[in-house]
Design an enzyme around this catalytic site. Structure first.
Site, PDB file in Angstrom:
ATOM      1  N   HIS A   1       1.116  -1.301  -0.006  1.00 39.57           N
ATOM      2  CA  HIS A   1       0.091  -0.153   0.270  1.00 39.57           C
ATOM      3  C   HIS A   1       1.082   1.239   0.496  1.00 39.57           C
ATOM      4  O   HIS A   1       2.727   1.328   0.066  1.00 39.57           O
ATOM      5  CB  HIS A   1      -1.253  -0.219   1.188  1.00 39.57           C
ATOM      6  CG  HIS A   1      -1.629   1.160   1.308  1.00 39.57           C
ATOM      7  ND1 HIS A   1      -1.924   2.298   1.899  1.00 39.57           N
ATOM      8  CD2 HIS A   1      -3.586   1.209   1.090  1.00 39.57           C
ATOM      9  CE1 HIS A   1      -2.821   2.594   1.610  1.00 39.57           C
ATOM     10  NE2 HIS A   1      -3.533   2.201   1.703  1.00 39.57           N
TER      11      HIS A   1
ATOM     12  N   ASP B   1       2.396  -4.962   7.812  1.00 43.96           N
ATOM     13  CA  ASP B   1       1.917  -4.221   7.821  1.00 43.96           C
ATOM     14  C   ASP B   1       0.290  -4.902   7.955  1.00 43.96           C
ATOM     15  O   ASP B   1      -0.038  -5.613   6.655  1.00 43.96           O
ATOM     16  CB  ASP B   1       1.195  -3.840   6.479  1.00 43.96           C
ATOM     17  CG  ASP B   1       0.020  -3.028   5.845  1.00 43.96           C
ATOM     18  OD1 ASP B   1      -1.143  -2.767   7.194  1.00 43.96           O
ATOM     19  OD2 ASP B   1      -0.095  -2.415   4.538  1.00 43.96           O
TER      20      ASP B   1
ATOM     21  N   GLN C   1      -4.945  -5.319   6.568  1.00 45.13           N
ATOM     22  CA  GLN C   1      -6.300  -6.052   6.051  1.00 45.13           C
ATOM     23  C   GLN C   1      -6.286  -6.998   7.124  1.00 45.13           C
ATOM     24  O   GLN C   1      -7.275  -7.984   6.618  1.00 45.13           O
ATOM     25  CB  GLN C   1      -6.477  -6.116   5.064  1.00 45.13           C
ATOM     26  CG  GLN C   1      -5.949  -5.039   3.713  1.00 45.13           C
ATOM     27  CD  GLN C   1      -7.451  -4.400   3.931  1.00 45.13           C
ATOM     28  OE1 GLN C   1      -8.555  -4.917   4.301  1.00 45.13           O
ATOM     29  NE2 GLN C   1      -7.671  -3.207   3.807  1.00 45.13           N
TER      30      GLN C   1
ATOM     31  N   LYS D   1     -10.511  -0.453  10.189  1.00 44.22           N
ATOM     32  CA  LYS D   1     -10.942  -1.400   9.406  1.00 44.22           C
ATOM     33  C   LYS D   1     -10.854  -2.733  10.438  1.00 44.22           C
ATOM     34  O   LYS D   1     -10.835  -4.015   9.480  1.00 44.22           O
ATOM     35  CB  LYS D   1      -9.267  -1.774   8.732  1.00 44.22           C
ATOM     36  CG  LYS D   1      -9.093  -0.641   8.072  1.00 44.22           C
ATOM     37  CD  LYS D   1      -7.596  -0.799   7.304  1.00 44.22           C
ATOM     38  CE  LYS D   1      -6.777   0.052   5.987  1.00 44.22           C
ATOM     39  NZ  LYS D   1      -7.882   0.516   4.799  1.00 44.22           N
TER      40      LYS D   1
HETATM   41  C1  LIG Z   1      -2.605  -3.027   3.598  1.00 45.82           C
HETATM   42  C2  LIG Z   1      -2.826  -1.296   4.046  1.00 45.82           C
HETATM   43  N1  LIG Z   1      -2.158  -0.720   4.245  1.00 45.82           N
HETATM   44  C3  LIG Z   1      -1.827   0.142   5.003  1.00 45.82           C
HETATM   45  C4  LIG Z   1      -3.369   1.077   5.570  1.00 45.82           C
HETATM   46  C5  LIG Z   1      -3.581   2.516   5.292  1.00 45.82           C
HETATM   47  O1  LIG Z   1      -4.495   2.708   6.257  1.00 45.82           O
HETATM   48  P1  LIG Z   1      -5.013   3.771   6.707  1.00 45.82           P
HETATM   49  O2  LIG Z   1      -5.348   4.573   6.118  1.00 45.82           O
HETATM   50  O3  LIG Z   1      -5.827   3.684   8.262  1.00 45.82           O
HETATM   51  O4  LIG Z   1      -3.140   4.405   7.851  1.00 45.82           O
HETATM   52  C6  LIG Z   1      -4.321   0.414   4.400  1.00 45.82           C
HETATM   53  C7  LIG Z   1      -5.698   1.202   4.562  1.00 45.82           C
HETATM   54  O5  LIG Z   1      -6.438   1.693   3.588  1.00 45.82           O
HETATM   55  C8  LIG Z   1      -4.074  -0.599   3.789  1.00 45.82           C
HETATM   56  O6  LIG Z   1      -5.395  -1.633   2.716  1.00 45.82           O
END
Ligand SMILES: Cc1ncc(COP(=O)(O)O)c(C=O)c1O
Lengths: 420, 149
Positions: free
Chosen positions: A135, A213, A216, A239
């Protein structure tokens, strides 16, 4: 928790889902004249009533600032906040609640490690190892760090549209120059579940620091940091049925002790003088300023809620929905599903020939179905796979096969509409 | 199922989406304007061939949704032969319509097929992407434009 649908006596899956759906006030509405089918759970999940109520109760009864007051409300707020920390530690099986840092979410957790650990430990020529399916939030902080330190970024490749990590060259990729490996567990765009335990073990054998990370993962599967043996792990409350604005960074105690603060301010100090200060102990050292107390309370309740449903059950429910969706989507001609053929999480990205993802999402929205269309914060991955954007359906345990049926019917109409 | 969708996906749009006009490269173009929509990753290139102050020929390339493609396609058919000032004026009127739904007194011809876009805030950027790129280039900017800027 009396009013949640955790009734083990209930045998029928359908009855169980019906009861669970009643826990989520937002699901009970119509959008554009149709019952809402919320299939955008990878972006954010909905919140059960207990979480909403817990936040409300906190503001109505306990709100005060933490760690500062001597009065009753401050004691209550501090207890609520610190209990959430203990709860988060048990939720991911951390060794100690000192290893739980509250953040705004996954993004902030990764930035914290990149800033604090990274700037202290990286130098020119060192390598930061990521994968091609990260991401943006697990890419850009490292790019900033690489720019500041002269370190390089390398990537574990993705095989192609089936979206698996190509681990054939992993031993070489884990070279002596690699200082940190930061890896996505479940891909938000492809639904791939990466073998993080195996990869982290290999990295650890070479003395490489690891970050997972788990954005998900937390709302969908059991998660055990001692089993993965990672050094850091980040996730977001929103999430996993919790509120926005709160997340967790897990860090191994030994590493956290040696790291400099991330931000300066109140809470994170033990003694301040005009020209220098001493840091508070971990985890407070990393939590500058008044924290998100109500968020922590909501997160606590969300963790309880997920555990009462059972995270193994949730995992199974998600995968069943994904399998069902994949099988039904295969009925459509000229529809391509991205991601692994088997063993995917509850995330299904697809392409329809001659129909752009934005048009798909605009039209499914007309049927009350919420999908996401775009690059899913994975621009480099999308480019590599040769697609501009995909439409994505992502599931949570409160979704139903009937909702997927509605999606399939809508997509059939959309195909007709564009091929007329 | 989509009876009420006509306000966005009118026949003109479906037609230009399916068979975009002037969807080609102009090899000896005077300007190539680039537009990028970071929201969806869509990219468009607009080629402009000038004859003094007049836009002698223009074309586009790129990928995008039906709205952005149809809008770019319509743009190429309508702007061809116009002076720079006229093209800018048309863009201003089109942008006004795409964001508010207001159609200027003189009407906007086929472009009125996009009058419903303003009801879909997430899609307005798609509709103006190619136009925005062209206008920036006509204003002398060399930069690739992004709808987020
Ligand atoms: C795999 C992954 N990593 C990181 C994030 C970032 O999360 P956040 O926007 O809650 O910090 C997301 C969310 O979109 C994600 O799906």
């Amino acid at each position: 928790m009396e009013d949640t649908a955790v009734l083990s006596e209930i045998e029928s899956g359908q009855e169980r889902i019906d009861l669970i759906r009643k826990d989520f006030p937002i699901l009970d509405q119509s959008v554009r004249g149709h019952t809402l089918a919320y299939l955008d759970n990878a972006a954010t999940t909905q919140k059960p009533r207990v979480v909403i109520e817990a936040i409300k109760r906190y503001y109505e009864k306990d709100n005060s600032n933490v760690h500062r007051g001597i009065h009753e409300l401050s004691n209550r707020a501090t207890a609520a906040y610190e209990n959430a920390r203990v709860r988060a530690a048990s939720f991911i099986n951390a060794g100690s609640s000192k290893e739980i840092i509250f953040t705004r979410g996954t993004t902030e957790g990764i930035n914290l490690v990149a800033s604090s650990w990274g700037r202290k430990n990286l130098k020119s020529g060192d390598v930061i190892l990521l994968s091609e399916m990260e991401h943006h939030s697990n890419m850009v902080p490292w790019q900033l760090l690489a720019e500041a330190t002269g370190a390089d970024i390398c990537y574990i490749p993705v095989t192609g549209r089936e979206g698996l990590l190509d681990l054939s060259g992993l031993d070489d990729l884990l070279s002596e120059r690699v200082r940190i490996l930061s890896l996505i567990h479940i891909s938000n765009s492809l639904g791939t579940i990466n073998p993080v335990t195996e990869i982290c073990r290999k990295a650890k054998e070479k003395g490489i620091v690891t970050l997972v990370d788990a954005a998900q993962t937390v709302g969908h599967q059991p998660l055990d940091v001692q089993e993965i043996q990672c050094d850091f792990l980040a996730f977001s409350g929103h999430k996993m049925c919790g509120p926005t604005g709160i997340g967790v960074l897990y860090g191994r105690e030994q590493l956290l002790e040696a790291m400099p603060p991330y931000q300066g301010g109140g809470e994170m100090i033990s003694n301040v003088e005009y020209h220098q200060s001493r840091w508070n102990e971990i985890p407070h050292k990393f939590e500058a300023g008044t924290p998100n107390m109500a968020g922590a309370v909501g997160l606590y309740t969300a963790m309880d809620y997920l555990d009462k449903l059972g995270r193994d059950w949730i995992d199974e429910a998600d995968r069943e929905l994904a399998d069902y969706a994949v099988n039904r989507l295969k009925e459509l001609p000229e529809l391509e599903i991205l991601g692994p053929p088997t063993g995917r999480a509850g995330i299904v990205s697809f392409l329809i020939k001659n129909v752009h993802a934005h048009d798909i999402v605009t039209l499914t929205d007309r049927c009350g179905i919420a999908l996401r269309g775009g690059h899913h914060c994975n621009q480099p991955l999308m480019r590599k796979l040769g697609v501009e954007s995909t439409a994505r359906a992502s599931f949570s345990f409160y979704n139903t096969t009937q909702e997927i049926d509605r999606l399939v019917e809508a997509l059939k109409e959309i195909q007709k509409f564009f091929n007329q | 199922m989509f009876d009420d969708i006509d306000d966005l996906y009118q026949q003109v749009i479906l037609d230009h989406n399916k068979s975009p006009r002037n969807f080609r490269v102009i090899e000896d173009a005077d300007y190539v304007a680039k537009g990028h929509n970071p929201l969806c990753g869509d990219e468009v290139e607009v080629y402009l061939k000038m004859d003094g102050d007049r836009i002698e020929d223009l074309s586009f390339q790129g990928s995008g949704c039906a709205i952005s493609k149809a809008s770019a396609s319509l743009m190429t058919t309508l702007v061809k032969g116009k002076s720079v000032e006229e093209a800018k004026q048309l863009f201003a009127e089109f942008r006004e319509m795409a964001t508010t739904g207001n159609i200027p007194d003189g009407g906007l011809g086929k472009l009125e097929a996009l009058a419903g876009v303003y009801q879909f805030p997430a899609r307005v950027k798609c509709a103006v992407l190619a136009w925005h790129a062209m206008a920036e280039r006509l204003n002398g900017s060399e930069e690739s434009i992004s709808t987020e800027s």
